[in-house]
Structures are given as C-alpha cells and as structure tokens.
Design an enzyme around this catalytic site. Structure first.
Site, PDB file in Angstrom:
ATOM      1  N   ASP A   8       0.543  -0.783   0.169  1.00  0.00           N
ATOM      2  CA  ASP A   8      -0.089   0.172  -0.094  1.00  0.00           C
ATOM      3  C   ASP A   8       0.594   1.318  -0.074  1.00  0.00           C
ATOM      4  O   ASP A   8       1.916   1.382   0.738  1.00  0.00           O
ATOM      5  CB  ASP A   8      -0.804  -0.138   1.299  1.00  0.00           C
ATOM      6  N   ASP A  48      -6.938  -1.490  -4.987  1.00  0.00           N
ATOM      7  CA  ASP A  48      -7.984  -1.598  -3.551  1.00  0.00           C
ATOM      8  C   ASP A  48      -9.242   0.198  -3.984  1.00  0.00           C
ATOM      9  O   ASP A  48      -9.653  -0.245  -3.875  1.00  0.00           O
ATOM     10  CB  ASP A  48      -7.570  -0.571  -2.482  1.00  0.00           C
TER      11      ASP A  48
END
Length: 159
Positions: free
Chosen positions: A112, A133
């Site tokens: 991330d 995501d």
C-alpha cells in the site's frame, strides 16, 4: 470480452508498475510528501485485508482471491445480456483482485502506498491503499449504485 480486457489489463499493469516504483523509490522509514498535511507516498506492507484487518493471514487471502477471481471470470463469461455498468464493475473488480493477488504471491503481503489525511475523525489519516484497492472500491460503489437504480426501476414498473 475485449472491452473487459481493455479495462482490466491496463489497470492491473498500472497497479503493478506503481508498486514497483514505490518499492524502488520510497523507503518504508521515510514517506514522500506530495501535499503537506494531506497526501503522502508511503511504503506500507499489509498482511491483512481492508484497513489492515485480519493480519498475517496471507494463505487465507490467496485462497479467497483465487475463488473471487474465478467467480468474477465466470460472471463475465456467462453473462446473459450486455450491461455496461455490470461489465465495468466486474472489470474493475478483476483488476483489483489480480493486483493484490499478485502482491500476495510475490511478496507475501500487499503493498500500500497512497496515504491521505482528511483531518476528520476516523480518517486522520485514512489507511494507506493502492491502485488495486481503488479499483475494488469503485467496483463496489458501482454495484451498489446499480442495484439502487435497478431497484427503483423495478418499483416503478410494479406500480
């Protein structure tokens, strides 16, 4: 099906390319400030699911991702009629599944890197996320919007 691949593959490639850049240029110890007090590029490893929940369950998430991949693929192949909203949603979902699945297989976790601080309760900062995501989140919003839209259309026909 070409339309699906035209959307899914570039988004998957963008996800993997951006993660590669993050691994190469962003230290996990030192975030890069893009917009002070609002947006940073970080290098965060996520062994869980959304918001870091269910940490250290990579094998479970590899299995769930595999199942989700085949379900989405089946929905795309066995479609009854052309529905652009549905197809775009599934293409986005497929790109997201593939992006995070690839991370789990290659690294044992998801990378991330987008970190926003919205300066509001429960979003100070918002948990880091990635392109995959984002694809999954947009797909879910599209599915929900489509279901509300279809629900209102059916209700109008029933009157």
């Amino acid at each position: 099906m070409k339309f699906i691949l035209f959307l899914t593959l570039p988004l998957y490639a963008l996800d993997q390319w951006t993660k590669h850049l993050v691994l190469r240029f962003v230290s996990s110890d030192e975030p890069r400030v893009v917009i002070s007090n609002f947006f940073h590029l970080v290098n965060v490893t996520n062994t869980g699911a959304a918001f870091g929940s269910f940490r250290n369950n990579n094998t479970f998430f590899v299995a769930i991702s595999s199942l989700a991949f085949f379900v989405v693929l089946a929905l795309l192949v066995w479609r009854r009629s052309r529905d652009v909203w549905r197809d775009v949603s599934l293409a986005l979902l497929l790109a997201g599944i593939l992006g995070n699945f690839t991370d789990r297989l290659l690294y044992g976790h998801v990378i991330d890197f987008l970190l926003f601080d919205l300066h509001v309760r429960f979003a100070h900062p918002w948990p880091a996320f990635n392109v995959a995501d984002s694809c999954i989140s947009i797909a879910v919003v599209m599915f929900v919007a489509r279901s509300f839209w279809q629900g209102k259309s059916r209700a109008a026909l029933d009157r």
